[in-house]
Design an enzyme around this catalytic site. Structure first.
Site, PDB file in Angstrom:
ATOM      1  CD  GLU A  17     -35.794  -9.810 -15.752  1.00 21.12           C
ATOM      2  OE1 GLU A  17     -36.213  -9.120 -14.786  1.00 21.12           O
ATOM      3  OE2 GLU A  17     -36.227  -9.663 -16.906  1.00 21.12           O
ATOM      4  NE  ARG A  48     -42.879  -9.068 -18.327  1.00 21.40           N
ATOM      5  CZ  ARG A  48     -42.542  -9.675 -19.465  1.00 21.40           C
ATOM      6  NH1 ARG A  48     -41.289  -9.683 -19.865  1.00 21.40           N
ATOM      7  NH2 ARG A  48     -43.458 -10.272 -20.203  1.00 21.40           N
ATOM      8  CG  HIS A  70     -35.044  -4.669 -22.179  1.00 24.20           C
ATOM      9  ND1 HIS A  70     -35.441  -5.707 -21.381  1.00 24.20           N
ATOM     10  CD2 HIS A  70     -33.693  -4.698 -22.144  1.00 24.20           C
ATOM     11  CE1 HIS A  70     -34.383  -6.336 -20.903  1.00 24.20           C
ATOM     12  NE2 HIS A  70     -33.309  -5.738 -21.347  1.00 24.20           N
ATOM     13  CG  ASP A 112     -31.605 -12.780 -15.558  1.00 28.69           C
ATOM     14  OD1 ASP A 112     -31.990 -12.781 -16.739  1.00 28.69           O
ATOM     15  OD2 ASP A 112     -30.889 -11.879 -15.073  1.00 28.69           O
ATOM     16  CD  GLU A 126     -25.333 -13.604 -16.917  1.00 27.63           C
ATOM     17  OE1 GLU A 126     -24.648 -13.271 -17.893  1.00 27.63           O
ATOM     18  OE2 GLU A 126     -26.485 -13.151 -16.703  1.00 27.63           O
ATOM     19  CG  HIS A 144     -36.866  -4.861 -26.293  1.00 26.26           C
ATOM     20  ND1 HIS A 144     -38.014  -5.591 -26.467  1.00 26.26           N
ATOM     21  CD2 HIS A 144     -35.997  -5.685 -25.645  1.00 26.26           C
ATOM     22  CE1 HIS A 144     -37.850  -6.802 -25.941  1.00 26.26           C
ATOM     23  NE2 HIS A 144     -36.627  -6.882 -25.434  1.00 26.26           N
TER      24      HIS A 144
END
Ligand code: UD1
Ligand code: UDP
Length: 377
Positions: free
Chosen positions: A137, A216, A214, A101, A123, A247
């Site tokens: 995503e 967004r 991490h 994604d 996936e 990250h």
């Protein structure tokens, strides 16, 4: 297979988790007779991608090297799309494989569609139902699904999501998740870390919390809440150590350092290579994360997971009892974490090794389905 030109399959990926989860597929393609496997990386991630390529000894034929510090979604999208156009028109594979994604995933599928090249989505079918969470995503995977000819769905629930959206049943193959294929290869009981602090921690007598963050949509106040909750947990519980591989996103690092630097027993370290990270998961007491992949790995290792998000597209681990949605509010994260530290009964309820995500044979099923799709078996 008869004596004819091999099936050319191009795997396109760009970030750490895609590389980890595509590595077993690439390996399986490479060893399959009658298939020519080509890898193209966008390098939406650089260092974090290279760590995985090195570990699994994957040498991409094409590397678009697009990463820039603090990149925007539009920048990743346009740089990858332009770069992929030439690669795809030069190579003209029979099928492009994309994973999951990310923006690379969506753009890989779109670029292939523009060249009228078939797309296989590894996936496939995960859905949170909220187009802004995870962002971007949820939209990436949904758009990728629309652009795909074959859908490799890890679980029954993923398959049902795709059917509900009108995808053709014949083109959906339930495979399990390739993350389990990768995980089973690297976790070893006698593993020795290269970083001193990870060898020095007393995993038996301390309660080691492994933390990652991490997403967004968590940048800003959700992440501040998460890190403040962690700080309060550590301050209250002396027997707790936190290991936090950061990250490389500078926005994540800035918030983390502001809140957690100098907090005793919080070890902020650089992103770990996959092998030490997987082995650290297997030694940790519990895991707090907003990651997708870690939500799949931790249950297989019998580790309770608190998911630092408001919902998940991976409900299987929650249903199996090893994961809980902790949300992004400080009080709830503190309460659930503190409970798992101090209430053995609650902890034991969650610390069961269950594996709703596969038996380690997903890659094999994917490659077999591709051959069948092209009439090769
Ligand atoms: C990306 C994916 C996300 C996935 C995550 C896995 C998108 C939009 N996001 O998010 O779905 O869960 O990867 O980690 O596709 N950086 C480096 N070196 C690296 C990697 C990142 O310096 O090796 C820094 C760069 O400053 C970069 C920033 O991190 O601009 C953000 O990277 P980006 O790929 O845009 O977003 P992620 O949050 O990593
Ligand atoms: N991971 C890793 N090193 C780290 C943190 C995570 O190798 O320091 C692995 C982890 O085991 C999992 C994957 O990276 O397989 C998850 O990546 P990430 O959380 O970045 O992305 P997501 O899965 O949320 O897309």
């Amino acid at each position: 297979m008869k004596n004819k030109a091999p099936l050319k399959i191009m795997s396109i990926f760009g970030t750490r988790p895609e590389a980890i989860k595509m590595a077993p597929v690439v390996k399986k393609l490479e060893e399959t007779e009658g298939i020519e496997s080509i890898v193209c990386v966008t390098a939406q991630h650089r260092e974090m991608l290279d760590q995985v390529l090195d570990l699994f000894e994957i040498s991409p034929k094409y590397d678009l090297n697009i990463m820039k510090s603090g990149q925007t979604l539009n920048e990743i999208t346009s740089r990858a799309l332009i770069g992929l156009q030439k690669v795809l028109s030069d190579e003209r594979p029979h099928m492009v494989l994309v994973h999951g994604d990310t923006t690379t995933t969506f753009v890989g599928a779109l670029a292939a569609f523009y060249e009228k090249i078939k797309v296989g989505h590894v996936e496939a079918g995960l859905r949170s139902g909220n187009m802004y969470s995870p962002y971007p995503e949820e939209m990436n995977r949904s758009l990728t699904g629309t652009l795909s000819n074959l859908h490799f769905a890890p679980t029954k629930g993923n398959e049902e999501n795709l059917l509900r959206e009108g995808m053709n049943k014949e083109n959906i193959i339930r495979t399990g998740n390739t993350v389990i294929d990768a995980l089973l290869e690297v976790v070893k009981p006698d593993y020795k870390f290269e970083i001193d602090i990870l060898n020095e921690i007393d995993y038996k007598n301390k309660k080691v919390i492994l933390l990652t963050a991490h997403r967004r949509e968590n940048l800003g106040s959700p992440m501040e809440n998460i890190f403040t909750a962690i700080k309060e947990v550590v301050t209250k519980n002396e027997g707790v150590e936190v290991v936090f591989p950061l990250h490389l996103n500078p926005k994540v690092r800035a918030i983390a350092y502001r809140i957690l630097e100098d907090v005793p027993r919080v070890h902020m370290i650089e992103p770990l290579d996959y092998e030490p990270f997987a082995n650290l998961q297997s030694r940790a007491y519990m895991i707090l994360t907003d990651s997708g992949g870690i939500q799949e790995e931790a249950p297989a290792l019998g580790k309770p997971v608190l998911v630092l998000r408001t919902e998940t597209e991976r409900p299987e681990a929650v249903e199996a009892g090893t994961a809980k949605i902790a949300g992004i509010e400080k009080e709830k994260i503190f309460k659930l974490t503190d409970e798992l530290i101090n209430n053995k009964e609650e902890y034991n309820k969650m610390a069961n090794a269950v594996n709703p995500y596969g038996d380690g044979k997903a890659s094999e099923r994917i490659v077999t389905a591709i051959k069948e799709y092209f009439g090769e078996e």
